[in-house]
Design a protein around this motif. Structure first.
Motif, PDB file in Angstrom:
ATOM      1  N   TYR A 131       4.509  -0.401  -5.716  1.00 54.50           N
ATOM      2  CA  TYR A 131       5.918  -0.207  -6.057  1.00 54.50           C
ATOM      3  C   TYR A 131       6.827  -1.024  -5.136  1.00 54.50           C
ATOM      4  N   THR A 132       6.324  -1.436  -3.992  1.00 52.79           N
ATOM      5  CA  THR A 132       7.103  -2.200  -3.024  1.00 52.79           C
ATOM      6  C   THR A 132       6.781  -3.685  -3.111  1.00 52.79           C
ATOM      7  N   ASN A 133       5.520  -4.014  -3.297  1.00 52.13           N
ATOM      8  CA  ASN A 133       5.047  -5.390  -3.292  1.00 52.13           C
ATOM      9  C   ASN A 133       4.692  -5.813  -4.719  1.00 52.13           C
ATOM     10  N   LYS A 134       5.454  -6.755  -5.254  1.00 54.38           N
ATOM     11  CA  LYS A 134       5.276  -7.200  -6.643  1.00 54.38           C
ATOM     12  C   LYS A 134       3.896  -7.806  -6.892  1.00 54.38           C
ATOM     13  N   GLU A 135       3.345  -8.512  -5.907  1.00 48.72           N
ATOM     14  CA  GLU A 135       2.018  -9.114  -6.085  1.00 48.72           C
ATOM     15  C   GLU A 135       0.946  -8.041  -6.249  1.00 48.72           C
ATOM     16  N   ILE A 136       1.041  -6.991  -5.452  1.00 49.89           N
ATOM     17  CA  ILE A 136       0.070  -5.903  -5.556  1.00 49.89           C
ATOM     18  C   ILE A 136       0.243  -5.179  -6.888  1.00 49.89           C
ATOM     19  N   ARG A 137       1.473  -5.004  -7.314  1.00 54.61           N
ATOM     20  CA  ARG A 137       1.734  -4.351  -8.604  1.00 54.61           C
ATOM     21  C   ARG A 137       1.084  -5.141  -9.746  1.00 54.61           C
ATOM     22  N   LYS A 138       1.217  -6.451  -9.698  1.00 55.63           N
ATOM     23  CA  LYS A 138       0.625  -7.304 -10.732  1.00 55.63           C
ATOM     24  C   LYS A 138      -0.900  -7.146 -10.746  1.00 55.63           C
ATOM     25  N   LEU A 139      -1.523  -7.166  -9.566  1.00 54.41           N
ATOM     26  CA  LEU A 139      -2.974  -6.974  -9.482  1.00 54.41           C
ATOM     27  C   LEU A 139      -3.392  -5.591  -9.965  1.00 54.41           C
ATOM     28  N   PHE A 140      -2.617  -4.585  -9.593  1.00 51.81           N
ATOM     29  CA  PHE A 140      -2.901  -3.212 -10.008  1.00 51.81           C
ATOM     30  C   PHE A 140      -2.920  -3.125 -11.531  1.00 51.81           C
TER      31      PHE A 140
END
Length: 180
Positions: A98-107
């Motif tokens: 929810y804070t890091n867009k790159e992690i959200r995309k991977l999730f």
């Protein structure tokens, strides 16, 4: 919310997610190192974001995670300030979708969904919560041994030479693809 309730979050989250046992830290370095590096960079740039503020930032991050996993709204405004919010953001950038867009995309790619269920989030947040609790325990230990800013003094001596500057290019856990 009173201070007692605010500080109870550590034991509540430990009951739900567990704790890293002494001697097992090595297994969690892919997240512990980015968390500590992000906190150190923040402290270097903003010295008022010290060890005490880091302890508060960990509690705030744990409340953020609890809200996401339960859907319960928790009012932590009374405990927020500019200095602990900087550290909270730095911590969350290492793992939070929810804070890091790159992690959200991977999730989203890993789970093949745009919607995150509470079960998905609870499973995902297990290791980050355990790491945050380990850092909180370390803060407590180093402050007792070395004073009010003992944790950052320890981290600076332990890994400071590997963390370059104060630029807010946040570290992310190396195994984020495996953790999601």
């Amino acid at each position: 919310m009173q201070l007692y309730q605010f500080e109870k979050i550590y034991s509540q989250m430990e009951k739900i997610f567990g704790k890293i046992r002494a001697g097992e830290e090595e297994r969690y370095t892919t997240l512990l190192l980015p968390l500590e590096g992000n906190a150190l960079k923040t402290y270097r740039k903003f010295p008022l974001s010290n060890s005490r503020r880091l302890r508060e930032a960990i509690a705030l991050a744990l409340f953020d995670i609890k809200e996401k996993c339960t859907g319960e709204e928790i009012d932590t405004k009374k405990f927020r300030n500019e200095d602990n919010e900087k550290l909270e953001h730095a911590l969350l950038m290492a793992f939070d979708p929810y804070t890091n867009k790159e992690i959200r995309k991977l999730f989203k790619q890993q789970n093949k969904t745009d919607e995150f269920t509470q079960d998905m989030l609870k499973n995902y947040y297990k290791i980050p919560v355990m790491c945050l609790l380990k850092i909180k325990d370390s803060i407590d230990t180093w402050e007792k041994q070395s004073g009010a800013n003992g944790y950052f003094n320890f981290i600076e001596n332990y890994m400071g030479s590997h963390i370059k500057g104060t630029e807010m290019e946040f570290g992310v856990m190396n195994s984020v693809r495996n953790e999601i």
